[in-house]
Design a protein around this motif. Structure first.
Motif, PDB file in Angstrom:
ATOM      1  N   GLN B   6     -35.221  73.244 -27.348  1.00  0.00           N
ATOM      2  CA  GLN B   6     -36.669  73.232 -27.198  1.00  0.00           C
ATOM      3  C   GLN B   6     -37.095  71.984 -26.452  1.00  0.00           C
ATOM      4  OE1 GLN B   6     -37.485  74.631 -31.681  1.00  0.00           O
ATOM      5  NE2 GLN B   6     -39.370  74.072 -30.606  1.00  0.00           N
ATOM      6  N   THR B  20     -47.742  74.107 -23.082  1.00  0.00           N
ATOM      7  CA  THR B  20     -46.696  75.097 -23.314  1.00  0.00           C
ATOM      8  C   THR B  20     -45.449  74.423 -23.864  1.00  0.00           C
ATOM      9  OG1 THR B  20     -47.517  76.503 -21.516  1.00  0.00           O
ATOM     10  CG2 THR B  20     -45.256  76.872 -22.253  1.00  0.00           C
ATOM     11  N   TYR B  22     -41.378  75.078 -24.541  1.00  0.00           N
ATOM     12  CA  TYR B  22     -40.325  75.915 -23.970  1.00  0.00           C
ATOM     13  C   TYR B  22     -39.126  76.002 -24.903  1.00  0.00           C
ATOM     14  CZ  TYR B  22     -43.035  75.343 -19.722  1.00  0.00           C
ATOM     15  OH  TYR B  22     -44.056  75.351 -18.804  1.00  0.00           O
ATOM     16  N   CYS B  23     -38.514  77.175 -24.896  1.00  0.00           N
ATOM     17  CA  CYS B  23     -37.343  77.406 -25.733  1.00  0.00           C
ATOM     18  C   CYS B  23     -36.285  78.126 -24.883  1.00  0.00           C
ATOM     19  CB  CYS B  23     -37.720  78.246 -26.946  1.00  0.00           C
ATOM     20  SG  CYS B  23     -36.318  78.741 -27.975  1.00  0.00           S
ATOM     21  N   ASN B  24     -35.185  77.449 -24.623  1.00  0.00           N
ATOM     22  CA  ASN B  24     -34.073  78.036 -23.872  1.00  0.00           C
ATOM     23  C   ASN B  24     -32.906  78.305 -24.808  1.00  0.00           C
ATOM     24  OD1 ASN B  24     -35.443  76.063 -21.694  1.00  0.00           O
ATOM     25  ND2 ASN B  24     -34.489  77.786 -20.669  1.00  0.00           N
ATOM     26  N   LEU B  71     -35.339  82.585 -21.948  1.00  0.00           N
ATOM     27  CA  LEU B  71     -36.426  81.618 -22.101  1.00  0.00           C
ATOM     28  C   LEU B  71     -37.579  82.254 -22.855  1.00  0.00           C
ATOM     29  CD1 LEU B  71     -37.960  78.959 -21.296  1.00  0.00           C
ATOM     30  CD2 LEU B  71     -38.689  80.201 -19.241  1.00  0.00           C
ATOM     31  N   THR B  73     -41.587  81.061 -24.281  1.00  0.00           N
ATOM     32  CA  THR B  73     -42.609  80.030 -24.230  1.00  0.00           C
ATOM     33  C   THR B  73     -43.628  80.263 -25.338  1.00  0.00           C
ATOM     34  OG1 THR B  73     -43.973  81.278 -22.673  1.00  0.00           O
ATOM     35  CG2 THR B  73     -42.382  79.734 -21.733  1.00  0.00           C
ATOM     36  N   HIS B  75     -47.442  79.173 -25.782  1.00  0.00           N
ATOM     37  CA  HIS B  75     -48.566  78.567 -25.077  1.00  0.00           C
ATOM     38  C   HIS B  75     -49.715  78.321 -26.045  1.00  0.00           C
ATOM     39  CE1 HIS B  75     -50.917  77.415 -21.605  1.00  0.00           C
ATOM     40  NE2 HIS B  75     -51.900  78.170 -22.055  1.00  0.00           N
TER      41      HIS B  75
END
Lengths: 114, 114
Positions: B6, B20, B22-24, B71, B73, B75
């Motif tokens: 994250q 936002t 992010y989570c990969n 990915l 997201t 937001h």
């Protein structure tokens, strides 16, 4: 409808002791998973129980063991406690066979090892 | 080994602003979850994203999932102080329907300032 309940909420133990944590799943759920959350970290999967058997296990030593009862409730046992076992222990319940199901978490047990 | 990352890990924002998270994740998975955790509390489920292109919204939060890019997201629109918490994404490693072996990111600690 009672959600996931855990007991006790807080616990202080001494190094080398053993501890048992308890979890009752959400009504209608049959699967219980246990997670360890160290301070400032994300939860880490310990193991999962379904039909009274350990179904999956994470990277935790054998000191961590569990049990599931016919009523789907579960126990987490930790032997020979280490200082590093201090954490929030979370129980999550879900229902096998429901692909869209989500895991519901209990309020957790805060374990402190001194 | 599945890894979930994250970013950012810490986010301080003003009320009314957008941002936002992010989570990969590193391996194929079609189920992603977002949770909220308040200090000393358990995990509250926010969103369950089950398929590529899934978008869900609740209040000022909107989550999306791109399985091809691995990915997701989260937001935040027009942030308010009540959104201050730690947000976790988690990916389901389970290959069996309905059960979750969640792998969590480290969390994003969000602080919304007046």
């Amino acid at each position: 409808d009672a959600g996931v309940t855990q007991s006790p909420t807080h616990l202080i133990k001494t190094r080398g002791q053993q501890v048992t944590l308890r979890c009752s799943p959400k009504s209608g759920h049959d699967t219980v998973s246990w997670y360890q959350q160290a301070l400032g970290q994300g939860p880490q999967f310990i193991f999962q129980y379904y039909e009274e058997e350990e179904r999956q296990r994470g990277n935790f030593p054998d000191r961590f063991s569990g049990h599931q009862f016919p009523n789907y409730s579960s126990e987490l046992n930790v032997n020979a406690l280490l200082l590093g076992d201090s954490a929030l222990y979370l129980c999550a319940s879900s229902l096998v066979g429901q692909t869209s199901t989500e895991a519901f978490f209990g309020q957790g047990t805060r374990l402190t090892v001194v | 080994e599945l890894k979930v990352e994250q970013n950012p890990l810490f986010l301080s924002m003003q009320e009314g602003k957008n941002y936002t998270i992010y989570c990969n994740y590193s391996t194929t998975s079609d189920r992603l979850y977002w949770y909220r955790q308040d200090p000393g509390k358990s995990l509250e489920s926010l969103f369950v994203l089950l398929s590529n292109g899934a978008v869900k919204q609740e209040g000022r939060l909107m989550a999306s999932l791109d399985t091809k890019a691995r990915l997701s997201t989260l937001h935040i629109t027009a942030a308010v102080h009540d959104l201050s918490a730690t947000y976790f994404c988690a990916v389901d490693r389970s290959r069996q329907g309905g059960s979750e072996k969640l792998v969590f990111g480290k969390g994003t600690k969000l602080t919304v300032n007046p």
